[in-house]
Design an enzyme around this catalytic site. Structure first.
Site, PDB file in Angstrom:
ATOM      1  N   CYS A  36       0.849  -1.186   0.000  1.00 55.95           N
ATOM      2  CA  CYS A  36       0.000   0.000   0.000  1.00 55.95           C
ATOM      3  C   CYS A  36       0.890   1.244   0.000  1.00 55.95           C
ATOM      4  O   CYS A  36       2.091   1.151   0.192  1.00 55.95           O
ATOM      5  CB  CYS A  36      -0.958   0.008   1.182  1.00 55.95           C
ATOM      6  SG  CYS A  36      -0.174  -0.019   2.790  1.00 55.95           S
ATOM      7  N   THR A  37       0.270   2.378  -0.244  1.00 54.30           N
ATOM      8  CA  THR A  37       1.030   3.628  -0.233  1.00 54.30           C
ATOM      9  C   THR A  37       0.669   4.428   1.006  1.00 54.30           C
ATOM     10  O   THR A  37      -0.450   4.357   1.510  1.00 54.30           O
ATOM     11  CB  THR A  37       0.749   4.511  -1.463  1.00 54.30           C
ATOM     12  OG1 THR A  37      -0.642   4.840  -1.497  1.00 54.30           O
ATOM     13  CG2 THR A  37       1.135   3.826  -2.744  1.00 54.30           C
TER      14      THR A  37
END
Length: 191
Positions: free
Chosen positions: A65-66
């Site tokens: 994920c970011t």
């Protein structure tokens, strides 16, 4: 007499918990001379290690994920995390308040209602960051997580090895350490 005994047991427990907490804090170091302005920007969550059962149960389908780190007016951080869940992009924003020396933050989980302490243990600001999060939801429900942040979706092997060694030094075992696979989903718009 019973009230005195209860008070005494409470004080003993607080003392034991205080010693345990001091030991745990002593094991988790902090990035020397942490520079928050260099820590800002986009990071990819490339690795996790945790004592939480949900991570062990879901580690196979858990994609990268970011995290977008931005400053707040009061000296804290907005941490906006975007991740894939059930084929849909979800975003959560955490408000990290500074506590203690630079690199130490705290936030309250809206989902669990727990207070979480986050420490930036090590970073070079341009390639990787190692974070440690500690939370207590209630008696006997301590939650610890080590996180590898990377500026790219493909951290170098040396960085992965550094994270694995860091996680093991925090007491995590090989089966609790996971490197998240990269994905193109939910990555746009987080430059």
């Amino acid at each position: 007499m019973a009230a005195l005994r209860t008070l005494w047991m409470g004080l003993v427990l607080l003392g034991v918990l205080g010693v345990l907490q001091t030991r745990a804090e002593a094991q988790v170091s902090l990035q020397p001379n942490f520079q928050q302005d260099k820590f800002l920007g986009r990071w990819f969550t490339a690795g996790l290690a945790s004592n939480a059962s949900w991570i062990r149960e879901k580690k196979a389908p858990l994609p990268m994920c970011t995290s977008l780190v931005a400053p707040t007016e009061d000296g804290g951080l907005n941490l906006t995390i975007t991740f894939l869940r059930k084929d849909q992009c979800e975003t959560r924003t955490l408000l990290l308040q500074p506590v203690g020396p630079p690199g130490c933050y705290s936030y309250t989980s809206q989902h669990w209602g727990s207070v979480n302490d986050v420490r930036v243990v090590e970073t070079d600001y341009v390639e990787y960051a190692l974070l440690h999060t500690e939370s207590t939801k209630g008696p006997g429900q301590d939650f610890h997580i080590a996180t590898l942040y990377s500026r790219t979706q493909t951290p170098r092997e040396e960085v992965k090895e550094k994270f694995a060694a860091f996680a093991k030094a925090q007491g995590f075992t090989e089966d609790t350490i996971v490197f998240l696979p990269q994905t193109d989903k939910c990555m746009e718009g987080h430059q």
